[in-house]
Design a protein around this motif. Structure first.
Motif, PDB file in Angstrom:
ATOM      1  N   SER A 121     129.504 121.433  76.214  1.00 54.25           N
ATOM      2  CA  SER A 121     130.226 120.285  75.671  1.00 54.25           C
ATOM      3  C   SER A 121     129.291 119.110  75.382  1.00 54.25           C
ATOM      4  O   SER A 121     129.719 118.097  74.862  1.00 54.25           O
ATOM      5  N   ASP A 122     128.007 119.230  75.713  1.00 55.94           N
ATOM      6  CA  ASP A 122     127.061 118.148  75.414  1.00 55.94           C
ATOM      7  C   ASP A 122     126.808 118.063  73.914  1.00 55.94           C
ATOM      8  O   ASP A 122     126.766 119.087  73.238  1.00 55.94           O
ATOM      9  N   PRO A 123     126.599 116.842  73.398  1.00 51.57           N
ATOM     10  CA  PRO A 123     126.267 116.739  71.966  1.00 51.57           C
ATOM     11  C   PRO A 123     124.929 117.421  71.690  1.00 51.57           C
ATOM     12  O   PRO A 123     124.045 117.424  72.557  1.00 51.57           O
ATOM     13  N   LEU A 124     124.811 117.979  70.510  1.00 56.21           N
ATOM     14  CA  LEU A 124     123.595 118.729  70.160  1.00 56.21           C
ATOM     15  C   LEU A 124     122.526 117.746  69.697  1.00 56.21           C
ATOM     16  O   LEU A 124     122.258 117.611  68.512  1.00 56.21           O
ATOM     17  N   GLU A 125     121.976 117.029  70.680  1.00 55.38           N
ATOM     18  CA  GLU A 125     120.925 116.061  70.385  1.00 55.38           C
ATOM     19  C   GLU A 125     119.664 116.503  71.099  1.00 55.38           C
ATOM     20  O   GLU A 125     119.719 117.214  72.082  1.00 55.38           O
ATOM     21  N   PHE A 126     118.546 115.980  70.605  1.00 54.54           N
ATOM     22  CA  PHE A 126     117.287 116.352  71.229  1.00 54.54           C
ATOM     23  C   PHE A 126     117.166 115.637  72.582  1.00 54.54           C
ATOM     24  O   PHE A 126     117.581 114.492  72.722  1.00 54.54           O
ATOM     25  N   ALA A 127     116.644 116.331  73.580  1.00 57.46           N
ATOM     26  CA  ALA A 127     116.471 115.739  74.912  1.00 57.46           C
ATOM     27  C   ALA A 127     115.049 115.218  75.027  1.00 57.46           C
ATOM     28  O   ALA A 127     114.125 115.801  74.467  1.00 57.46           O
ATOM     29  N   THR A 128     114.872 114.131  75.765  1.00 63.64           N
ATOM     30  CA  THR A 128     113.530 113.552  75.860  1.00 63.64           C
ATOM     31  C   THR A 128     112.569 114.473  76.603  1.00 63.64           C
ATOM     32  O   THR A 128     111.379 114.457  76.349  1.00 63.64           O
ATOM     33  N   SER A 129     113.098 115.285  77.520  1.00 63.01           N
ATOM     34  CA  SER A 129     112.226 116.206  78.251  1.00 63.01           C
ATOM     35  C   SER A 129     113.070 117.368  78.759  1.00 63.01           C
ATOM     36  O   SER A 129     114.293 117.265  78.857  1.00 63.01           O
ATOM     37  N   ILE A 130     112.377 118.422  79.104  1.00 64.14           N
ATOM     38  CA  ILE A 130     113.086 119.585  79.634  1.00 64.14           C
ATOM     39  C   ILE A 130     113.685 119.242  81.005  1.00 64.14           C
ATOM     40  O   ILE A 130     114.751 119.739  81.379  1.00 64.14           O
ATOM     41  N   GLU A 131     113.056 118.325  81.727  1.00 71.58           N
ATOM     42  CA  GLU A 131     113.598 117.889  83.019  1.00 71.58           C
ATOM     43  C   GLU A 131     114.948 117.203  82.800  1.00 71.58           C
ATOM     44  O   GLU A 131     115.896 117.417  83.561  1.00 71.58           O
ATOM     45  N   ALA A 132     115.021 116.384  81.745  1.00 65.70           N
ATOM     46  CA  ALA A 132     116.287 115.693  81.446  1.00 65.70           C
ATOM     47  C   ALA A 132     117.368 116.722  81.117  1.00 65.70           C
ATOM     48  O   ALA A 132     118.530 116.570  81.494  1.00 65.70           O
ATOM     49  N   LEU A 133     116.977 117.786  80.433  1.00 60.55           N
ATOM     50  CA  LEU A 133     117.938 118.860  80.131  1.00 60.55           C
ATOM     51  C   LEU A 133     118.478 119.453  81.427  1.00 60.55           C
ATOM     52  O   LEU A 133     119.678 119.675  81.566  1.00 60.55           O
ATOM     53  N   GLY A 134     117.574 119.700  82.362  1.00 56.41           N
ATOM     54  CA  GLY A 134     117.961 120.277  83.652  1.00 56.41           C
ATOM     55  C   GLY A 134     118.908 119.353  84.411  1.00 56.41           C
ATOM     56  O   GLY A 134     119.911 119.792  84.967  1.00 56.41           O
ATOM     57  N   GLN A 135     118.605 118.052  84.378  1.00 57.17           N
ATOM     58  CA  GLN A 135     119.460 117.084  85.084  1.00 57.17           C
ATOM     59  C   GLN A 135     120.873 117.085  84.520  1.00 57.17           C
ATOM     60  O   GLN A 135     121.835 116.894  85.237  1.00 57.17           O
ATOM     61  N   GLY A 136     120.957 117.294  83.217  1.00 56.77           N
ATOM     62  CA  GLY A 136     122.272 117.187  82.577  1.00 56.77           C
ATOM     63  C   GLY A 136     123.058 118.486  82.551  1.00 56.77           C
ATOM     64  O   GLY A 136     124.201 118.519  82.122  1.00 56.77           O
ATOM     65  N   PHE A 137     122.458 119.570  83.031  1.00 57.73           N
ATOM     66  CA  PHE A 137     123.124 120.869  82.881  1.00 57.73           C
ATOM     67  C   PHE A 137     124.172 121.130  83.958  1.00 57.73           C
ATOM     68  O   PHE A 137     123.980 120.822  85.129  1.00 57.73           O
ATOM     69  N   ALA A 138     125.286 121.709  83.568  1.00 56.56           N
ATOM     70  CA  ALA A 138     126.291 122.191  84.541  1.00 56.56           C
ATOM     71  C   ALA A 138     127.068 123.331  83.882  1.00 56.56           C
ATOM     72  O   ALA A 138     127.378 123.263  82.686  1.00 56.56           O
ATOM     73  N   PHE A 139     127.372 124.357  84.653  1.00 57.01           N
ATOM     74  CA  PHE A 139     128.164 125.462  84.091  1.00 57.01           C
ATOM     75  C   PHE A 139     129.551 124.987  83.662  1.00 57.01           C
ATOM     76  O   PHE A 139     130.159 125.566  82.778  1.00 57.01           O
ATOM     77  N   SER A 140     130.018 123.918  84.294  1.00 63.25           N
ATOM     78  CA  SER A 140     131.347 123.422  83.919  1.00 63.25           C
ATOM     79  C   SER A 140     131.364 122.924  82.471  1.00 63.25           C
ATOM     80  O   SER A 140     132.427 122.796  81.869  1.00 63.25           O
TER      81      SER A 140
END
Ligand code: GLU
Length: 449
Positions: A278-297
């Motif tokens: 459900s996250d908007p398809l935008e570029f993430a500043t870092s792969i760590e930021a991607l990890g922080q924002g991830f949830a299976f929900s």
């Protein structure tokens, strides 16, 4: 309990976007909660696995920033698989079969013609020692099947919610082939137990497999094997922009090729990490930021749409976000380091980093100018400001407009064509001072400069 996940690719080819999405989701899930990511090379098939592909997998993961905490080769763990096989044989869960593929085929056809499901009839299970000895004397070697309980195996799937597989509807899976090769099913379970994997995260094409594997986990644990049944998550599969499954086309979507085509690692990870969520398809500043924002929900049940147009957009976003300090080493490698003002002037126009070479060529020249109206070009030449500061473009174009009456596209396009030789390109206000007065004068006169 620390979260520990694994990515288990077979080194029989290069990683493609499908594998990498699985690796990435594992990585994000673990790293988002301070867990560990294990790289497990699934190379039990010694004939098909190669050291080159293994190296390729490591190179691709490293390039993408998917750093692993532990690394294993299944080919170094055969003693564990042998021990597990012995333990299962001792409890009667692993049994020898001597059926040839022709025999199995024939029996399947008979079952189908009677309207019965084509499930293995467990002929191997009722063989006497004498019959087995007779097969061996004929030169037949056994393959080994796991005896399923034939029940509803249920688990709470992180991605799918409540999941169930009826193992009564499945054939007992072959775990060891007649040539002694361990198919992936048992080594995977043994490793997940031995390596204390807490979650198995993979594509939904493995759901049925999971039903059988949960039985194997439980059967091994019942023999006293140390370890705990992990949790599971099965992700919806990738589809293309046309909504069709990507599985058949994945081979042509290798990460190595995408890197060669000039895609940025962070654009690929932003895309693969966010499609189907459900996250908007935008570029993430870092792969760590991607990890922080991830949830299976955030992950839906519908397939994840892999669309090159989205990837291109994210790639451009990633380049726009690159500071000069970050870009500089790469500019130098390409021989295009024309300074910070140049980078800032051209980056909004880049789709791929290497396009910076064309931008540098405009600044450096020689450019073959395109002049359609000589009188217009002469007026522009006469009105060119003495100093080319950041106001120069606006001062200049206003003066040209006042004298020639041209405005809008009719004003800007002839100047762009004369100065760059092209109809499209970087922001003229930013690039004009970089080209320099002398080259501009030449180009306005129609000379290559
Ligand atoms: N090597 C297996 C595959 O690529 C691993 C599956 C799993 O994650 O368990 O399909």
């Amino acid at each position: 309990m620390t979260v520990k996940v694994r990515f288990a690719p077979s080194p029989t080819g290069r990683l493609h976007v499908g594998n990498v999405r699985t690796a990435l989701v594992n990585w994000m899930f673990a790293k988002g909660q301070g867990g560990q990511f294990v790289l497990r090379i699934d190379d039990t098939d010694l004939a098909r696995s190669t050291r080159e592909f293994e190296q390729g997998i490591e190179d691709d993961l490293t390039w993408l920033g998917l750093v692993w905490d532990e690394r294993h080769n299944q080919s170094k763990r055969f003693d564990r698989y042998d021990a597990a096989a012995e333990a299962l044989k001792a409890t009667g869960r692993l049994y020898a079969c001597y059926d040839t593929s022709e025999e199995l085929d024939r029996r399947r056809k008979v079952q189908l013609s009677r309207g019965l499901p084509p499930i293995y009839d467990r002929a191997g299970l009722s063989l006497t020692d004498q019959q087995k000895a007779a097969f061996e004397a004929e030169g037949r070697k056994p393959h080994w099947r796991f005896k399923l309980d034939g029940r509803r195996v249920a688990w709470e799937d992180l991605s799918r919610g409540h999941a169930e597989v009826d193992t009564a509807s499945m054939s007992d899976p072959v775990l060891i082939r007649e040539d002694g090769l361990f198919l992936y099913t048992l080594p995977s379970v043994v490793d997940d137990l031995d390596m204390a994997i807490t979650y198995v995260i993979r594509g939904e094409d493995h759901v049925t497999n999971t039903g059988a594997q949960i039985e194997i986990f439980e059967a091994l644990i019942a023999t006293g094997w140390a370890g705990v049944l992990p949790g599971f998550a099965h992700m919806p599969l990738l589809v293309g922009a046309d909504g069709q499954a990507l599985s058949k086309r994945l081979g042509s979507l290798s990460i190595a090729d995408m890197r060669d085509q000039g895609y940025e690692a962070i654009a690929i990870t932003s895309h693969l990490g966010r499609i189907g969520t459900s996250d908007p398809l935008e570029f993430a500043t870092s792969i760590e930021a991607l990890g922080q924002g991830f949830a299976f929900s955030k992950m839906g049940r519908s397939p994840a749409r892999y669309d090159t147009a989205d990837l291109d957009r994210l790639n451009a976003q990633a380049l726009h976000a690159l500071s000069y300090a970050e870009a500089q080493p790469r500019l130098q490698t390409l021989g295009c380091d024309l300074g910070e003002a140049f980078w800032n002037a051209v980056k909004p126009n880049l789709g791929k980093f290497a396009e910076v070479e064309q931008m540098a060529a405009i600044v450096r020249g020689p450019v073959a100018p395109v002049i359609e109206d000589v009188a217009f070009a002469e007026a522009a030449l006469r009105l060119l400001p003495e100093t080319l500061d950041d106001q120069a473009w606006s001062v200049w174009t206003q003066a040209v407009k006042a004298e020639t009456g041209a405005k809008g596209k009719a004003l800007f396009m002839p100047l762009r064509l004369a100065l760059t030789g092209q109809a499209h390109g970087p922001d003229m206000a930013a690039i004009t001072p970089l080209i320099g007065r002398e080259a501009i004068q030449k180009r306005l006169r129609g000379e290559a400069g």
